[in-house]
Design an enzyme around this catalytic site. Structure first.
Site, PDB file in Angstrom:
ATOM      1  N   ASP A 160       2.590  -6.333  10.447  1.00 13.22           N
ATOM      2  CA  ASP A 160       3.519  -5.981  11.519  1.00 13.22           C
ATOM      3  C   ASP A 160       3.310  -6.870  12.742  1.00 13.22           C
ATOM      4  O   ASP A 160       4.284  -7.276  13.398  1.00 13.22           O
ATOM      5  CB  ASP A 160       3.327  -4.512  11.913  1.00 13.22           C
ATOM      6  CG  ASP A 160       3.962  -3.564  10.909  1.00 13.22           C
ATOM      7  OD1 ASP A 160       4.833  -3.996  10.155  1.00 13.22           O
ATOM      8  OD2 ASP A 160       3.570  -2.381  10.894  1.00 13.22           O
ATOM      9  N   ARG A 164       0.830  -1.199   0.000  1.00 14.12           N
ATOM     10  CA  ARG A 164       0.000   0.000   0.000  1.00 14.12           C
ATOM     11  C   ARG A 164       0.862   1.246   0.000  1.00 14.12           C
ATOM     12  O   ARG A 164       1.684   1.445   0.890  1.00 14.12           O
ATOM     13  CB  ARG A 164      -0.936  -0.001   1.215  1.00 14.12           C
ATOM     14  CG  ARG A 164      -1.924   1.150   1.207  1.00 14.12           C
ATOM     15  CD  ARG A 164      -2.980   0.999   2.271  1.00 14.12           C
ATOM     16  NE  ARG A 164      -2.452   1.102   3.616  1.00 14.12           N
ATOM     17  CZ  ARG A 164      -3.211   1.205   4.704  1.00 14.12           C
ATOM     18  NH1 ARG A 164      -4.517   1.179   4.577  1.00 14.12           N
ATOM     19  NH2 ARG A 164      -2.667   1.302   5.896  1.00 14.12           N
ATOM     20  N   ASP A 214      -2.000  -3.204  12.195  1.00 11.00           N
ATOM     21  CA  ASP A 214      -1.377  -3.688  10.962  1.00 11.00           C
ATOM     22  C   ASP A 214      -1.087  -5.180  11.113  1.00 11.00           C
ATOM     23  O   ASP A 214      -0.216  -5.571  11.884  1.00 11.00           O
ATOM     24  CB  ASP A 214      -0.084  -2.916  10.683  1.00 11.00           C
ATOM     25  CG  ASP A 214       0.510  -3.263   9.329  1.00 11.00           C
ATOM     26  OD1 ASP A 214       0.824  -4.446   9.108  1.00 11.00           O
ATOM     27  OD2 ASP A 214       0.660  -2.357   8.493  1.00 11.00           O
ATOM     28  N   THR A 226      -1.026   7.521  -1.089  1.00  7.02           N
ATOM     29  CA  THR A 226      -2.311   7.393  -1.788  1.00  7.02           C
ATOM     30  C   THR A 226      -3.183   6.277  -1.233  1.00  7.02           C
ATOM     31  O   THR A 226      -4.373   6.203  -1.546  1.00  7.02           O
ATOM     32  CB  THR A 226      -2.088   7.128  -3.282  1.00  7.02           C
ATOM     33  OG1 THR A 226      -1.445   5.841  -3.440  1.00  7.02           O
ATOM     34  CG2 THR A 226      -1.205   8.202  -3.893  1.00  7.02           C
TER      35      THR A 226
END
Length: 209
Positions: A203, A104, A200, A108
């Site tokens: 992570d 990602r 996340d 944006t």
């Protein structure tokens, strides 16, 4: 038309609650993710076709059932999708595994492709595309487009947690794809993270917080 399947078995709900807790470490997070993937795998493979075979039991011959038709392929979206592969492979050890690499863009929030390696006969397999989080839906849409471009016609998307935005976007682009998730959360925040979510996933799986 695309169907959203929310697999809210009590064991899945319980394990997901532990994963959401920010105090849960990477080891437990990984193990729970694989356990949930395996439990969800029972539902995502529920309609696999069966055929009759004749076998010998210790006592007699009998007509038994075995899975027939197309073989399976598991395709994780890197990197977080890797955390769901082992659980599905416990159910279907002979399933082949492909990999799609998307990240990602931090500015944006759109997906960028960097890797794609799939089984040579991927077009002849039922494909389970996996990614723990369905947020904006961008990565899922792009990965599905990549699979279809390589001849895949039988694809199912499986995630752990979904946001309404992603659940809306995927069917708009791919109305033939069913979505399987353990939870539909409230929304995305300004950084395109699912709320309440679990942070996340990549992570937390790999300890790179």
């Amino acid at each position: 038309m695309s169907t959203l399947h929310i697999i809210d078995h009590p064991l899945i709900v319980h394990k997901l609650s532990i994963m959401r807790n920010k105090k849960t470490g990477s080891k437990d997070f990984r193990e729970l993710l694989n356990e949930i993937a395996m439990l969800m795998g029972y539902e995502i493979t529920r309609d696999l076709p069966l055929e009759d075979i004749v076998i010998d039991t210790p006592l007699t011959k009998m007509t038994a059932k075995t899975v027939s038709g197309k073989k399976l392929a598991i395709v994780p979206i890197l990197r977080a999708g890797l955390g769901m592969v082992e659980g599905l492979q416990r159910l279907v050890p002979v399933a082949k595994v492909g990999h799609i690499g998307l990240y990602r863009d931090p500015e944006t929030h759109t997906p960028v492709e960097y890797y794609c390696k799939l089984p040579s006969d991927i077009e002849n397999r039922i494909v389970i595309l996996v990614d723990p989080m369905l947020a904006t839906g961008g990565s899922a849409v792009d990965a599905l487009t990549m699979l279809k471009a390589r001849g895949c016609e039988h694809i199912r998307f499986m995630c752990l947690v979904a946001a309404p935005e992603g659940v809306k976007k995927v069917p708009e682009a791919h109305p033939d794809i069913d979505i399987y998730t353990a939870a539909l959360d409230e929304c995305l925040n300004e950084h395109a993270y699912i709320v309440p979510g679990l942070g996340d996933a990549g992570d937390r799986i790999f300890g790179t917080l």
